[in-house]
Design an enzyme around this catalytic site. Structure first.
Site, short mmCIF file in Angstrom:
data_model
loop_
_atom_site.label_atom_id
_atom_site.label_comp_id
_atom_site.label_asym_id
_atom_site.label_seq_id
_atom_site.Cartn_x
_atom_site.Cartn_y
_atom_site.Cartn_z
N TYR A 34 -66.46 19.68 -63.07
CA TYR A 34 -66.60 18.66 -64.10
C TYR A 34 -67.86 18.88 -64.94
O TYR A 34 -67.82 18.82 -66.18
CB TYR A 34 -66.63 17.28 -63.44
N LYS A 72 -68.29 19.56 -69.05
CA LYS A 72 -69.03 18.65 -69.93
C LYS A 72 -70.24 19.34 -70.56
O LYS A 72 -70.64 19.03 -71.69
CB LYS A 72 -69.46 17.40 -69.16
N ASP A 87 -49.98 15.49 -75.27
CA ASP A 87 -50.63 16.17 -74.16
C ASP A 87 -51.62 17.15 -74.78
O ASP A 87 -51.21 18.12 -75.43
CB ASP A 87 -49.59 16.90 -73.31
#
Length: 262
Positions: free
Chosen positions: A145, A149, A53
């Site tokens: 998101y 990024k 993880d």
């Protein structure tokens, strides 16, 4: 033509049990690398699978140690593990922002940090981060998101500067919209999945979704010893979405328009 430029090298791919990660593992293996996949879930795979993880530093450290113990070295790290998020800046609370940042940004940090001592021993060390078109183009309903990024893109460039004199190359790939299980779930949840897919395909100049294999081959190039002078680079695999500005397509019965302005 078969390319075996990674013979004898060991590669780690995070999030490699499915989708883009699985395609990357296949592409590296096809070039001769011995591949270890780090993922939260098990999978039927021809590669060494280690449960990991990326939000937990202890599992990351253990997994990287196990890879080196089992395969003898580490040469290539692909930080592919990531999660998506939908909504504007106002649609998600702090917990969601932190959850996505923890996986998409800090996950790459943890894996890279654990790998660096081993990569410093490799004559062909490379890190490739899977970034996104969302880092370089404003996409609607992708605030969380896109922020993560964008951080991955900047992180890639900073790491490239930090480690180039240690012989470690760091690059990233910026895919457009890829035909992955996550995108398929988004389409299935849309009011009109066919119309939504058509819209996603149309916004990429080449008129279709990117394939996972196309992303994987770009990653393999950046990871390859054949790209030894390439570092600090973001390679777009987006059908021209980031760079091209096409005129709208003409109707079927219209004459092709001559551009008035360049």
């Amino acid at each position: 033509m078969e390319v075996r430029d990674m013979e004898g090298l060991v590669a780690v791919v995070t999030g490699g049990a499915s989708g883009i990660g699985a395609a990357i593992a296949d592409a590296l293996h096809a070039r001769g690398a011995r591949v270890a996949v780090l993922d939260r879930v098990g999978a039927d795979s021809p590669y060494r699978i280690l449960r990991c993880d990326v939000t937990r530093d202890d599992t990351v450290t253990t997994a990287i140690t196990d890879v080196v113990s089992g395969l003898g070295r580490l040469d290539i790290v692909v930080n592919n593990a990531g999660i998506g998020a939908v909504g504007t800046v106002a649609d998600n609370d702090d917990a969601e922002w932190l959850r996505v940042l923890d996986v998409n940004v800090l996950g790459a940090v943890r894996v890279s940090r654990a790998a660096l001592p081993h990569l410093r021993k490799s004559p062909h060390a490379a890190i490739v981060n899977v970034c996104s078109i969302a880092a370089t183009a404003g996409l609607p309903q992708r605030a969380v998101y896109s922020a993560t990024k964008g951080a991955v893109l900047s992180l890639t460039q900073a790491m490239a500067a930090d480690h180039v004199r240690e012989g470690i190359r760091v690059n990233c790939v910026n895919p457009g919209t890829v035909d992955t299980p996550w995108v398929q779930r988004l389409l299935a949840a849309a009011d009109d999945p066919v119309r939504e897919r058509t819209a996603l395909e149309a916004r990429q100049p080449h008129g279709r979704l990117v394939t996972a294999q196309e992303v994987a081959h770009a990653v393999a190039y950046l990871a390859s010893p054949l790209a030894a002078s390439t570092t600090g680079t973001a390679l777009a695999v987006d059908g021209g979405m980031a760079a091209l500005r096409l005129r709208p397509p003409a109707s079927a019965d219209a004459q092709p328009a001559q551009p008035i302005l360049a």
